[in-house]
Scaffold this active site. Structure first.
Site, PDB file in Angstrom:
ATOM      1  N   ASP A  36     -24.107 -33.731   5.970  1.00 20.01           N
ATOM      2  CA  ASP A  36     -22.867 -34.305   5.433  1.00 20.01           C
ATOM      3  C   ASP A  36     -23.331 -35.523   4.909  1.00 20.01           C
ATOM      4  O   ASP A  36     -23.666 -35.418   3.610  1.00 20.01           O
ATOM      5  CB  ASP A  36     -22.259 -34.525   6.995  1.00 20.01           C
ATOM      6  CG  ASP A  36     -20.560 -34.792   6.768  1.00 20.01           C
ATOM      7  OD1 ASP A  36     -20.419 -35.862   5.929  1.00 20.01           O
ATOM      8  OD2 ASP A  36     -19.881 -34.478   7.310  1.00 20.01           O
ATOM      9  N   LYS A  73     -22.571 -30.026   2.929  1.00 17.59           N
ATOM     10  CA  LYS A  73     -21.036 -30.605   2.257  1.00 17.59           C
ATOM     11  C   LYS A  73     -21.791 -31.721   1.122  1.00 17.59           C
ATOM     12  O   LYS A  73     -21.728 -32.924   1.423  1.00 17.59           O
ATOM     13  CB  LYS A  73     -20.590 -31.451   3.494  1.00 17.59           C
ATOM     14  CG  LYS A  73     -19.726 -30.328   4.457  1.00 17.59           C
ATOM     15  CD  LYS A  73     -18.992 -31.344   5.204  1.00 17.59           C
ATOM     16  CE  LYS A  73     -18.146 -30.407   6.244  1.00 17.59           C
ATOM     17  NZ  LYS A  73     -17.452 -31.448   7.162  1.00 17.59           N
ATOM     18  N   VAL A 106     -15.224 -27.868  10.123  1.00 15.52           N
ATOM     19  CA  VAL A 106     -15.674 -26.435  10.411  1.00 15.52           C
ATOM     20  C   VAL A 106     -16.086 -26.338  11.636  1.00 15.52           C
ATOM     21  O   VAL A 106     -16.731 -27.164  12.443  1.00 15.52           O
ATOM     22  CB  VAL A 106     -16.664 -25.894   9.612  1.00 15.52           C
ATOM     23  CG1 VAL A 106     -17.122 -24.580   9.611  1.00 15.52           C
ATOM     24  CG2 VAL A 106     -15.998 -26.048   7.768  1.00 15.52           C
ATOM     25  N   ASP A 165     -18.806 -27.857  16.662  1.00 20.02           N
ATOM     26  CA  ASP A 165     -17.965 -28.120  17.672  1.00 20.02           C
ATOM     27  C   ASP A 165     -16.601 -29.159  17.045  1.00 20.02           C
ATOM     28  O   ASP A 165     -16.954 -29.630  16.030  1.00 20.02           O
ATOM     29  CB  ASP A 165     -18.404 -28.768  19.001  1.00 20.02           C
ATOM     30  CG  ASP A 165     -18.881 -30.408  18.708  1.00 20.02           C
ATOM     31  OD1 ASP A 165     -19.505 -30.431  17.457  1.00 20.02           O
ATOM     32  OD2 ASP A 165     -18.364 -31.231  19.424  1.00 20.02           O
ATOM     33  N   ARG A 175     -17.884 -24.039  19.860  1.00 24.43           N
ATOM     34  CA  ARG A 175     -18.961 -23.645  19.416  1.00 24.43           C
ATOM     35  C   ARG A 175     -19.242 -22.023  19.657  1.00 24.43           C
ATOM     36  O   ARG A 175     -20.065 -21.714  19.015  1.00 24.43           O
ATOM     37  CB  ARG A 175     -20.118 -24.571  20.411  1.00 24.43           C
ATOM     38  CG  ARG A 175     -20.237 -26.027  20.168  1.00 24.43           C
ATOM     39  CD  ARG A 175     -21.448 -26.509  20.627  1.00 24.43           C
ATOM     40  NE  ARG A 175     -21.434 -27.878  20.856  1.00 24.43           N
ATOM     41  CZ  ARG A 175     -21.732 -28.764  19.785  1.00 24.43           C
ATOM     42  NH1 ARG A 175     -22.217 -28.537  18.840  1.00 24.43           N
ATOM     43  NH2 ARG A 175     -21.739 -30.330  20.345  1.00 24.43           N
TER      44      ARG A 175
END
Ligand code: PRP
Length: 193
Positions: free
Chosen positions: A117, A145, A167, A173, A179
């Site tokens: 991320d 991402k 997501v 999770d 999950r």
């Protein structure tokens, strides 16, 4: 929040009701891409025995599948980190909460992440593992991402570049849930009617 420190899991506001939305990447698409990644890693590491270092907890499912998709012998170990931030943004403070059980000195290490991320977690892990003198150090991320990146990182193997959406599934999770879902799905806010 007045500077209150919270785990990053609060990125998606827990006061908003959310539900599993559309499938972003199906189990079949995941399996096909994991097979391709395994083949690519197998070619690059022919004659060697890489150590996959999965980052707990999100990368557990991906790491286990990737291990079986790599056609060379490979070892597996795990690390856990926490990153803390205020509200919806990570502060970039990353802390090691569980360490490897193996020595990686002289080994070919591949860090396995579920999602990259901001890039802060992986940047921290790369620096941390590099101090242990592995023979080589590479990174494999299932989801990237790219638009969220705050810290530049070189990702050697990428599963899918995805948009900035929350997501869940396939190990990922929301507040400890979802999950177990076999597909990667978008978590959507429930709009009050
Ligand atoms: C997620 C993911 C990465 C990290 C990426 O972990 O597994 O470790 O965030 O974010 P960054 O690039 O902004 O640092 P999370 O904190 O959700 O924990 P989990 O894997 O235990 O679910």
């Amino acid at each position: 929040m007045d500077g209150e420190v919270q785990p990053k899991a609060s990125r998606a506001d827990t006061t908003v009701d959310r539900r599993i939305g559309r499938i972003l990447i199906s189990r079949d698409e995941i399996a096909a891409r994991v097979a391709e990644l395994g083949e690519a890693i197998g070619r690059d590491y022919a004659g060697r025995t890489p150590v996959l270092v999965g980052v707990l907890k999100g990368a557990v499912v991906f790491t286990a599948d990737l291990l079986r998709a790599i056609p060379v012998p490979a070892a597996m170990d795990f690390m856990a980190v926490s990153s803390y931030g205020s509200g919806t943004r990570s502060s970039g403070v990353v802390r090691l909460t569980a360490d490897l059980s193996l020595s990686i000195e002289g080994r070919d290490v591949i860090i396995v992440e579920d999602v990259i991320d901001s890039g802060r977690t992986i940047s921290y892990l790369r620096r941390n593992l590099a101090t242990r003198h592995p023979r080589s150090l590479a990174l494999c991320g299932l989801l990237d991402k790219v638009s969220r990146r705050e810290v530049e990182v070189d990702v050697d193997y990428v599963g899918f570049v995805i948009p900035d959406e929350f997501v869940v599934g396939y190990g990922l999770d929301y507040d400890g849930r979802h999950r177990e879902l076999p597909d990667l799905a978008v978590l959507e806010p429930v709009t009050p009617s």
